[in-house]
Design an enzyme around this catalytic site. Sequence first.
Site, PDB file in Angstrom:
ATOM      1  N   TYR A  41       2.940  -3.026  17.839  1.00  0.00           N
ATOM      2  CA  TYR A  41       3.811  -3.824  16.962  1.00  0.00           C
ATOM      3  C   TYR A  41       4.141  -5.169  17.613  1.00  0.00           C
ATOM      4  O   TYR A  41       3.891  -6.220  17.019  1.00  0.00           O
ATOM      5  CB  TYR A  41       5.075  -3.020  16.689  1.00  0.00           C
ATOM      6  CG  TYR A  41       6.050  -3.667  15.742  1.00  0.00           C
ATOM      7  CD1 TYR A  41       5.797  -3.737  14.376  1.00  0.00           C
ATOM      8  CD2 TYR A  41       7.253  -4.193  16.210  1.00  0.00           C
ATOM      9  CE1 TYR A  41       6.713  -4.317  13.503  1.00  0.00           C
ATOM     10  CE2 TYR A  41       8.171  -4.766  15.338  1.00  0.00           C
ATOM     11  CZ  TYR A  41       7.897  -4.832  13.989  1.00  0.00           C
ATOM     12  OH  TYR A  41       8.805  -5.396  13.124  1.00  0.00           O
ATOM     13  N   ARG A  86      15.042   4.394  12.105  1.00  0.00           N
ATOM     14  CA  ARG A  86      15.796   3.372  12.831  1.00  0.00           C
ATOM     15  C   ARG A  86      17.251   3.789  12.949  1.00  0.00           C
ATOM     16  O   ARG A  86      17.725   4.676  12.244  1.00  0.00           O
ATOM     17  CB  ARG A  86      15.651   2.010  12.148  1.00  0.00           C
ATOM     18  CG  ARG A  86      14.351   1.355  12.550  1.00  0.00           C
ATOM     19  CD  ARG A  86      14.102   0.055  11.854  1.00  0.00           C
ATOM     20  NE  ARG A  86      13.664   0.248  10.481  1.00  0.00           N
ATOM     21  CZ  ARG A  86      13.273  -0.730   9.674  1.00  0.00           C
ATOM     22  NH1 ARG A  86      13.260  -1.960  10.114  1.00  0.00           N
ATOM     23  NH2 ARG A  86      12.891  -0.485   8.441  1.00  0.00           N
ATOM     24  N   ILE A 115      -7.997 -10.199  -0.439  1.00  0.00           N
ATOM     25  CA  ILE A 115      -7.667 -10.168  -1.871  1.00  0.00           C
ATOM     26  C   ILE A 115      -7.623 -11.611  -2.375  1.00  0.00           C
ATOM     27  O   ILE A 115      -7.241 -12.522  -1.633  1.00  0.00           O
ATOM     28  CB  ILE A 115      -6.325  -9.438  -2.135  1.00  0.00           C
ATOM     29  CG1 ILE A 115      -6.067  -9.245  -3.630  1.00  0.00           C
ATOM     30  CG2 ILE A 115      -5.146 -10.147  -1.467  1.00  0.00           C
ATOM     31  CD1 ILE A 115      -4.974  -8.238  -3.946  1.00  0.00           C
ATOM     32  N   ASN A 144       0.837  -1.218   0.000  1.00  0.00           N
ATOM     33  CA  ASN A 144       0.000   0.000   0.000  1.00  0.00           C
ATOM     34  C   ASN A 144       0.868   1.264   0.000  1.00  0.00           C
ATOM     35  O   ASN A 144       0.361   2.365   0.103  1.00  0.00           O
ATOM     36  CB  ASN A 144      -0.964   0.013   1.198  1.00  0.00           C
ATOM     37  CG  ASN A 144      -0.238   0.208   2.522  1.00  0.00           C
ATOM     38  OD1 ASN A 144       0.996   0.163   2.586  1.00  0.00           O
ATOM     39  ND2 ASN A 144      -0.983   0.432   3.589  1.00  0.00           N
TER      40      ASN A 144
HETATM   41  P1  NAD Z   1       9.397  -1.447   5.629  1.00  0.00           P
HETATM   42  O1  NAD Z   1       8.567  -0.471   6.396  1.00  0.00           O
HETATM   43  O2  NAD Z   1      10.467  -0.921   4.748  1.00  0.00           O
HETATM   44  O3  NAD Z   1       8.469  -2.388   4.746  1.00  0.00           O
HETATM   45  C1  NAD Z   1       7.148  -2.707   5.059  1.00  0.00           C
HETATM   46  C2  NAD Z   1       6.330  -2.671   3.773  1.00  0.00           C
HETATM   47  O4  NAD Z   1       4.972  -3.037   4.065  1.00  0.00           O
HETATM   48  C3  NAD Z   1       6.292  -1.264   3.158  1.00  0.00           C
HETATM   49  O5  NAD Z   1       6.523  -1.341   1.780  1.00  0.00           O
HETATM   50  C4  NAD Z   1       4.869  -0.794   3.460  1.00  0.00           C
HETATM   51  O6  NAD Z   1       4.395   0.168   2.536  1.00  0.00           O
HETATM   52  C5  NAD Z   1       4.091  -2.105   3.441  1.00  0.00           C
HETATM   53  N1  NAD Z   1       2.856  -2.066   4.224  1.00  0.00           N
HETATM   54  C6  NAD Z   1       2.688  -1.624   5.496  1.00  0.00           C
HETATM   55  N2  NAD Z   1       1.412  -1.747   5.872  1.00  0.00           N
HETATM   56  C7  NAD Z   1       0.742  -2.326   4.814  1.00  0.00           C
HETATM   57  C8  NAD Z   1      -0.601  -2.695   4.596  1.00  0.00           C
HETATM   58  N3  NAD Z   1      -1.546  -2.518   5.534  1.00  0.00           N
HETATM   59  N4  NAD Z   1      -0.933  -3.237   3.392  1.00  0.00           N
HETATM   60  C9  NAD Z   1       0.011  -3.402   2.426  1.00  0.00           C
HETATM   61  N5  NAD Z   1       1.308  -3.049   2.577  1.00  0.00           N
HETATM   62  C10 NAD Z   1       1.657  -2.512   3.770  1.00  0.00           C
HETATM   63  O7  NAD Z   1       9.983  -2.460   6.699  1.00  0.00           O
HETATM   64  P2  NAD Z   1      11.057  -3.627   6.553  1.00  0.00           P
HETATM   65  O8  NAD Z   1      12.204  -3.284   7.406  1.00  0.00           O
HETATM   66  O9  NAD Z   1      11.263  -3.965   5.137  1.00  0.00           O
HETATM   67  O10 NAD Z   1      10.271  -4.819   7.263  1.00  0.00           O
HETATM   68  C11 NAD Z   1       9.586  -5.822   6.541  1.00  0.00           C
HETATM   69  C12 NAD Z   1       8.987  -6.839   7.502  1.00  0.00           C
HETATM   70  O11 NAD Z   1      10.026  -7.437   8.279  1.00  0.00           O
HETATM   71  C13 NAD Z   1       7.980  -6.251   8.487  1.00  0.00           C
HETATM   72  O12 NAD Z   1       6.921  -7.154   8.652  1.00  0.00           O
HETATM   73  C14 NAD Z   1       8.768  -6.140   9.764  1.00  0.00           C
HETATM   74  O13 NAD Z   1       7.931  -6.249  10.893  1.00  0.00           O
HETATM   75  C15 NAD Z   1       9.728  -7.311   9.666  1.00  0.00           C
HETATM   76  N6  NAD Z   1      10.947  -7.073  10.452  1.00  0.00           N
HETATM   77  C16 NAD Z   1      11.876  -6.175  10.007  1.00  0.00           C
HETATM   78  C17 NAD Z   1      13.014  -5.943  10.789  1.00  0.00           C
HETATM   79  C18 NAD Z   1      14.083  -4.986  10.346  1.00  0.00           C
HETATM   80  O14 NAD Z   1      15.032  -4.773  11.106  1.00  0.00           O
HETATM   81  N7  NAD Z   1      14.038  -4.398   9.187  1.00  0.00           N
HETATM   82  C19 NAD Z   1      13.164  -6.603  12.015  1.00  0.00           C
HETATM   83  C20 NAD Z   1      12.164  -7.467  12.433  1.00  0.00           C
HETATM   84  C21 NAD Z   1      11.064  -7.714  11.637  1.00  0.00           C
HETATM   85  N1  UDP Z   2      18.398   4.696  18.686  1.00  0.00           N
HETATM   86  C1  UDP Z   2      19.258   5.756  18.967  1.00  0.00           C
HETATM   87  N2  UDP Z   2      19.226   6.845  18.145  1.00  0.00           N
HETATM   88  C2  UDP Z   2      18.414   6.921  17.056  1.00  0.00           C
HETATM   89  C3  UDP Z   2      17.548   5.830  16.760  1.00  0.00           C
HETATM   90  C4  UDP Z   2      17.565   4.736  17.602  1.00  0.00           C
HETATM   91  O1  UDP Z   2      20.019   5.722  19.938  1.00  0.00           O
HETATM   92  O2  UDP Z   2      18.460   7.950  16.356  1.00  0.00           O
HETATM   93  C5  UDP Z   2      18.445   3.511  19.572  1.00  0.00           C
HETATM   94  C6  UDP Z   2      17.070   3.035  20.056  1.00  0.00           C
HETATM   95  O3  UDP Z   2      16.721   3.700  21.255  1.00  0.00           O
HETATM   96  C7  UDP Z   2      17.332   1.559  20.271  1.00  0.00           C
HETATM   97  C8  UDP Z   2      18.356   1.199  19.205  1.00  0.00           C
HETATM   98  O4  UDP Z   2      18.955   2.435  18.798  1.00  0.00           O
HETATM   99  O5  UDP Z   2      17.902   1.336  21.529  1.00  0.00           O
HETATM  100  C9  UDP Z   2      17.744   0.508  17.993  1.00  0.00           C
HETATM  101  O6  UDP Z   2      16.662   1.290  17.548  1.00  0.00           O
HETATM  102  P1  UDP Z   2      15.817   0.963  16.238  1.00  0.00           P
HETATM  103  O7  UDP Z   2      14.678   1.919  16.202  1.00  0.00           O
HETATM  104  O8  UDP Z   2      16.736   0.902  15.083  1.00  0.00           O
HETATM  105  O9  UDP Z   2      15.314  -0.525  16.456  1.00  0.00           O
HETATM  106  P2  UDP Z   2      14.576  -1.282  17.678  1.00  0.00           P
HETATM  107  O10 UDP Z   2      14.548  -0.414  18.892  1.00  0.00           O
HETATM  108  O11 UDP Z   2      13.233  -1.583  17.159  1.00  0.00           O
HETATM  109  O12 UDP Z   2      15.443  -2.467  17.887  1.00  0.00           O
END
Ligand code: NAD
Ligand code: UDP
Length: 325
Positions: A144, A185, A62, A33
């Site tokens: 989340y 992040r 869908i 989306n």
């Molecule tokens: P991201 O935000 O870049 O990607 C998420 C994608 O999902 C985006 O393209 C967004 O537009 C789409 N999306 C969100 N809500 C939607 C909806 N209701 N319908 C259709 N599309 C939707 O994040 P990412 O880092 O690529 O993460 C991808 C997945 O991996 C997520 O499920 C996230 O929870 C999981 N994950 C990621 C990390 C990480 O560190 N990147 C860690 C743990 C889990």
């Molecule tokens: N964090 C930080 N400065 C930033 C963004 C994040 O110090 O500008 C810290 C945040 O508080 C956390 C860690 O970095 O302890 C990782 O954060 P992120 O949002 O990347 O992932 P998550 O907390 O979901 O693991």
Amino acid sequence: MAVILVTGGAGFIGSHLVEYLLEQGHEVLSLDNYFTGCKANLRHLQEHARLELIRHDIVSPIMLEVEQIYHLACPASPVHYQYNPVKTIKTNVMGTLNMLGLAKRVKARILLASTSEVYGDPLMHPQKEDYWGNVNCLGLRSCYDEGKRVAETLMMDYHRQNGVDIRIARIFNTYGPRMALNDGRVISNFIVQALTGQDITVYGEGRQTRSFCYVSDLVEGLVRLMNCPDFHEPVNLGNPEEYPIVDLARKIIALTHSPSRLVFGPLPPDDPAQRQPDISRARNLLQWQPTVPLEEGLKNTIPYFMKILGELKRTVVAGPFAPGL
Ligand code: NAD
Ligand code: UDP
């Protein structure tokens, strides 16, 4: 070759996965989306004959004919998932229900992108899959964390009740090119701050730890998990190298030769103090382990942000409000 649906295909991890699956010769449907993802992440593939882009919100059902579903759609950065927490819960609960309904109807195998956040602020270190976690169900992160926990429950119940062929990946912090500039992040924040000479915003004293996995390693793990025979329990995917956040900040300053200074701000509520995956299960089951050390992954990621920041600058200079025009 299979017909494969990737929800969240235009996001950071999703776009790398789509690219990998196309390279393997599959037909890929990317469903998104575009809340946090963007078409630019897939622009280099838009003419690809085996790729189809679908704009859709998974909160609504869908109908598609597919053989495998990688279910990634969900905002992953705290800034984005807290922007509209109720929508985040709907995406995790109703969205996962819809994808499971689809998997059940067409007998597709479905993999959920779950998260290390299901362990909350963990009391067991490193985290193994049989740890039940320490999650605040009322906190700002719970839309989340708890959303993903319910998504895992739904996966397991559809498996037990309806025989749906499920896989659950618990993904730990992942980074790399195509993270959004405004992602919020830690790695994208620190790199952008370092490259633009801004202060590096360390939350708390920066002693909290995270373990960072490079995106190509993660994608390899996801594909191996999807294709491993008959395993339905969760599997941790992440890089066990663990770093205090303040050390990460210093490393990024050094790699970018940045004049930026560290500034220390308040620690967000419920920010986990430590996080490191135990990946024994993935090693044994998938013969998988990360291959890209943090420094190498950062060296691949920094040029991406340099390019994006350069493009942004050029747009401003050439735009209607540019000085001298
Ligand atoms: P991201 O935000 O870049 O990607 C998420 C994608 O999902 C985006 O393209 C967004 O537009 C789409 N999306 C969100 N809500 C939607 C909806 N209701 N319908 C259709 N599309 C939707 O994040 P990412 O880092 O690529 O993460 C991808 C997945 O991996 C997520 O499920 C996230 O929870 C999981 N994950 C990621 C990390 C990480 O560190 N990147 C860690 C743990 C889990
Ligand atoms: N964090 C930080 N400065 C930033 C963004 C994040 O110090 O500008 C810290 C945040 O508080 C956390 C860690 O970095 O302890 C990782 O954060 P992120 O949002 O990347 O992932 P998550 O907390 O979901 O693991």
